[in-house]
Design a protein around this motif. Structure first.
Motif, PDB file in Angstrom:
ATOM      1  N   GLU A   8      22.622  15.783 -10.320  1.00 46.62           N
ATOM      2  CA  GLU A   8      22.900  15.801 -11.744  1.00 46.62           C
ATOM      3  C   GLU A   8      21.626  16.063 -12.535  1.00 46.62           C
ATOM      4  N   PRO A   9      21.682  16.919 -13.544  1.00 46.69           N
ATOM      5  CA  PRO A   9      20.503  17.123 -14.376  1.00 46.69           C
ATOM      6  C   PRO A   9      20.204  15.877 -15.173  1.00 46.69           C
ATOM      7  N   THR A  10      18.952  15.690 -15.508  1.00 46.74           N
ATOM      8  CA  THR A  10      18.557  14.541 -16.299  1.00 46.74           C
ATOM      9  C   THR A  10      17.875  14.998 -17.563  1.00 46.74           C
ATOM     10  N   ASP A  11      17.961  14.141 -18.596  1.00 47.04           N
ATOM     11  CA  ASP A  11      17.250  14.452 -19.817  1.00 47.04           C
ATOM     12  C   ASP A  11      15.829  13.917 -19.702  1.00 47.04           C
ATOM     13  N   PRO A  12      14.964  14.151 -20.681  1.00 44.74           N
ATOM     14  CA  PRO A  12      13.562  13.740 -20.549  1.00 44.74           C
ATOM     15  C   PRO A  12      13.373  12.246 -20.371  1.00 44.74           C
ATOM     16  N   THR A  13      14.363  11.410 -20.730  1.00 40.91           N
ATOM     17  CA  THR A  13      14.224   9.967 -20.555  1.00 40.91           C
ATOM     18  C   THR A  13      14.579   9.526 -19.147  1.00 40.91           C
ATOM     19  N   GLY A  14      15.092  10.453 -18.347  1.00 44.80           N
ATOM     20  CA  GLY A  14      15.500  10.102 -16.995  1.00 44.80           C
ATOM     21  C   GLY A  14      16.937   9.676 -16.884  1.00 44.80           C
ATOM     22  N   THR A  15      17.681   9.635 -17.999  1.00 41.95           N
ATOM     23  CA  THR A  15      19.091   9.264 -17.971  1.00 41.95           C
ATOM     24  C   THR A  15      19.917  10.412 -17.429  1.00 41.95           C
ATOM     25  N   PRO A  16      20.805  10.198 -16.446  1.00 41.11           N
ATOM     26  CA  PRO A  16      21.621  11.293 -15.928  1.00 41.11           C
ATOM     27  C   PRO A  16      22.399  11.957 -17.043  1.00 41.11           C
ATOM     28  N   GLU A  17      22.389  13.287 -17.058  1.00 42.44           N
ATOM     29  CA  GLU A  17      23.106  14.022 -18.090  1.00 42.44           C
ATOM     30  C   GLU A  17      24.596  13.962 -17.822  1.00 42.44           C
ATOM     31  N   ILE A  18      25.366  13.508 -18.800  1.00 39.33           N
ATOM     32  CA  ILE A  18      26.813  13.413 -18.660  1.00 39.33           C
ATOM     33  C   ILE A  18      27.486  14.534 -19.432  1.00 39.33           C
ATOM     34  N   SER A  19      27.014  14.828 -20.624  1.00 33.78           N
ATOM     35  CA  SER A  19      27.670  15.829 -21.453  1.00 33.78           C
ATOM     36  C   SER A  19      27.639  17.183 -20.773  1.00 33.78           C
ATOM     37  N   SER A  24      32.173  15.387 -10.670  1.00 30.91           N
ATOM     38  CA  SER A  24      31.531  15.246  -9.370  1.00 30.91           C
ATOM     39  C   SER A  24      32.597  15.339  -8.288  1.00 30.91           C
ATOM     40  N   PRO A  25      32.387  16.125  -7.206  1.00 25.39           N
ATOM     41  CA  PRO A  25      33.420  16.271  -6.179  1.00 25.39           C
ATOM     42  C   PRO A  25      33.820  14.962  -5.537  1.00 25.39           C
ATOM     43  N   GLU A  26      32.884  14.010  -5.468  1.00 20.48           N
ATOM     44  CA  GLU A  26      33.226  12.759  -4.811  1.00 20.48           C
ATOM     45  C   GLU A  26      34.307  11.991  -5.551  1.00 20.48           C
ATOM     46  N   PHE A  27      34.463  12.219  -6.869  1.00 25.10           N
ATOM     47  CA  PHE A  27      35.376  11.413  -7.646  1.00 25.10           C
ATOM     48  C   PHE A  27      36.463  12.229  -8.323  1.00 25.10           C
ATOM     49  N   GLU A 352      26.123   1.306 -23.222  1.00 21.28           N
ATOM     50  CA  GLU A 352      25.079   0.375 -22.788  1.00 21.28           C
ATOM     51  C   GLU A 352      24.636   0.675 -21.358  1.00 21.28           C
ATOM     52  N   LEU A 353      25.578   0.985 -20.491  1.00 19.28           N
ATOM     53  CA  LEU A 353      25.238   1.305 -19.103  1.00 19.28           C
ATOM     54  C   LEU A 353      24.495   2.638 -19.013  1.00 19.28           C
ATOM     55  N   ILE A 354      24.861   3.598 -19.849  1.00 17.64           N
ATOM     56  CA  ILE A 354      24.124   4.862 -19.903  1.00 17.64           C
ATOM     57  C   ILE A 354      22.674   4.595 -20.307  1.00 17.64           C
ATOM     58  N   ASP A 355      22.478   3.747 -21.300  1.00 22.44           N
ATOM     59  CA  ASP A 355      21.125   3.396 -21.728  1.00 22.44           C
ATOM     60  C   ASP A 355      20.340   2.715 -20.608  1.00 22.44           C
ATOM     61  N   ARG A 356      21.044   2.028 -19.702  1.00 26.85           N
ATOM     62  CA  ARG A 356      20.378   1.358 -18.585  1.00 26.85           C
ATOM     63  C   ARG A 356      20.140   2.292 -17.402  1.00 26.85           C
ATOM     64  N   GLY A 357      20.540   3.563 -17.544  1.00 32.98           N
ATOM     65  CA  GLY A 357      20.250   4.531 -16.496  1.00 32.98           C
ATOM     66  C   GLY A 357      21.298   4.687 -15.428  1.00 32.98           C
ATOM     67  N   TRP A 358      22.512   4.194 -15.677  1.00 33.83           N
ATOM     68  CA  TRP A 358      23.571   4.377 -14.684  1.00 33.83           C
ATOM     69  C   TRP A 358      23.886   5.866 -14.543  1.00 33.83           C
ATOM     70  N   SER A 359      24.139   6.299 -13.326  1.00 36.05           N
ATOM     71  CA  SER A 359      24.434   7.710 -13.063  1.00 36.05           C
ATOM     72  C   SER A 359      25.886   8.035 -13.391  1.00 36.05           C
ATOM     73  N   PHE A 360      26.135   9.319 -13.549  1.00 41.71           N
ATOM     74  CA  PHE A 360      27.510   9.792 -13.753  1.00 41.71           C
ATOM     75  C   PHE A 360      28.403   9.328 -12.608  1.00 41.71           C
ATOM     76  N   HIS A 361      27.918   9.453 -11.386  1.00 39.10           N
ATOM     77  CA  HIS A 361      28.675   9.051 -10.201  1.00 39.10           C
ATOM     78  C   HIS A 361      29.086   7.587 -10.291  1.00 39.10           C
ATOM     79  N   ASP A 362      28.128   6.706 -10.615  1.00 39.40           N
ATOM     80  CA  ASP A 362      28.419   5.277 -10.653  1.00 39.40           C
ATOM     81  C   ASP A 362      29.365   4.922 -11.803  1.00 39.40           C
TER      82      ASP A 362
END
Length: 403
Positions: A8-19, A24-27, A352-362
């Motif tokens: 997954e691409p990430t933004d400059p803060t390291g947060t996984p890009e969701i938009s 994801s194929p796994e889900f 809140e979880l996005i701000d904590r760095g949770w990945s798209f997958h999780d």
């Protein structure tokens, strides 16, 4: 299965890009037909809403059937007592707010107050089952009765909310496997073994232990639920009951309203020693929004407290074994202290979880994937068990005697 997608691409803060990221194929379950997530602004709440559009919340516990029974006697006459379609201020759940909250699946909790036992508990449960069926018929464009994981996927693909039936208390079956089977035929897909008091065959976390976990009849309840494909709900069970059940069951279990005891020491929360057993079972711990379970002393709780419990559960049990079971409209006494005001608030938690760095997958696993997988797992076990096990004719009198 398709080849795995690039990281997954990430933004400059390291947060996984969701938009704008495709599923994801796994889900992405094979029944899903929706396309990639739409491009949205980059704010956490907007990104949360984008994720929920593709991977909506499956919430494990909502007490609306009993709440409306207390208020209106389950009268569904349009406009007579309540209006779930236009907005109902007397409860924390209605259809517009479910939509706003990104809810795609809801276990309607069939509550049985502790003072109702025996035939009265069975009758109260049957009346709530009847009400949920009537509710789905009354709002066919929004609600879809879900008896299987495929039904859940069909509801999502059709833009409706999957309605699942879950009994909140083992007292509801009156220690009868025949009643258990009847509930299953009527659509009930999960059963909590206990609530705030012991059942005659299983120990509660908040009652004096009697069985040391499950009695012999309690073990038979677990086996019969495996045969039926009903999810075993370990919410509010004693740690001994949790361990005993996990050692016996062949199917994934769920906790529809729990939290981490290492974060808050409430007796109803799950200890780490039990959480460490969950990955092998394939079960799912759904975190409650009840303030008494989120904070020591039961003081005011915030979105951060829910996230703290989710962080801990993800660390100990893993991201594939967590979910959400808010418990809206289950306890009027504590509703005003909930970290989120109503069912429209889930995007705030996901943000809140996005701000904590949770990945798209999780996040996709938390909201949708894990609950769907657990139900599929129970169905798979049932198909296997039915080939070698007939409906049990055991009774509590024969198996437990004078216990």
């Amino acid at each position: 299965m398709a080849d795995l997608a690039p990281a997954e691409p990430t933004d400059p803060t390291g947060t996984p890009e969701i938009s704008g990221v495709p599923d994801s194929p796994e889900f992405a379950d094979p029944d899903r037909t929706a396309g990639p997530l739409p491009l949205t602004p980059r704010g956490p709440v907007a990104r949360a809403r984008a994720l929920l559009a593709a991977h909506p919340v499956v919430d494990g516990c909502n007490g609306l059937p009993w709440a409306l029974r207390r208020r209106t006697g389950h009268d569904l006459t349009p406009g007579h007592h309540f209006d779930l379609d236009q907005g109902e201020t007397g409860v924390h759940t209605d259809l517009p707010r479910l939509r706003a909250g990104g809810v795609g699946g809801q276990f309607w909790s069939l509550q049985v107050p502790a003072e109702l036992t025996g035939e009265a508990a069975v009758s109260a449960t049957l009346e709530q089952i009847d009400f949920v069926h009537a509710l789905v018929r009354a709002y066919p464009d929004t609600l879809h009765l879900a008896l299987t994981a495929d039904d859940m996927a069909e509801a999502r693909n059709g833009g409706r909310i999957a309605s699942l039936l879950g009994s909140a208390d083992g007292h509801a079956i009156d220690s009868s496997l025949g009643v258990l089977r009847c509930f299953h035929r009527l659509g009930v897909r999960s059963l909590a073994l206990t609530a705030d008091r012991n059942t005659p065959w299983a120990d509660s976390a908040t009652d004096t232990p009697r069985a040391g976990g499950l009695t012999v009849f309690g073990e038979e309840v677990v086996r019969e639920m495996n045969r039926l494909g009903m999810l075993i709900d370990l919410s509010w069970c004693s740690a001994d009951t949790m361990r005993h059940t996990l050692a016996l069951t062949k199917a994934p279990v769920i906790w529809t309203r729990t939290a981490a005891r290492a974060v808050s020491g409430h007796a109803r929360n799950v200890p780490d020693e039990v959480l460490s057993l969950v990955p092998r079972n394939g079960g799912v711990c759904m975190v409650t929004f009840a303030p008494e379970q989120l904070t020591d002393g039961g003081g005011p709780a915030g979105v951060q407290d829910i996230a703290d419990h989710l962080d801990h559960l993800r660390t100990v049990a893993g991201p594939d074994h967590i979910g959400l079971g808010a418990g809206f409209d289950t306890d009027p006494a504590t509703a005003h202290r909930s970290p989120l005001p109503d069912v429209a608030g889930y995007p705030l938690l996901i943000a809140e979880l996005i701000d904590r760095g949770w990945s798209f997958h999780d996040l996709a696993a938390l909201t949708w994937g894990n609950a769907l997988r657990a139900l599929r797992g129970a169905e798979s076990v049932a198909r296997s068990v039915r080939g070698r096990r007939s409906p049990s004719k055991a009774t509590i009198e024969r198996l437990d005697g004078g216990r």
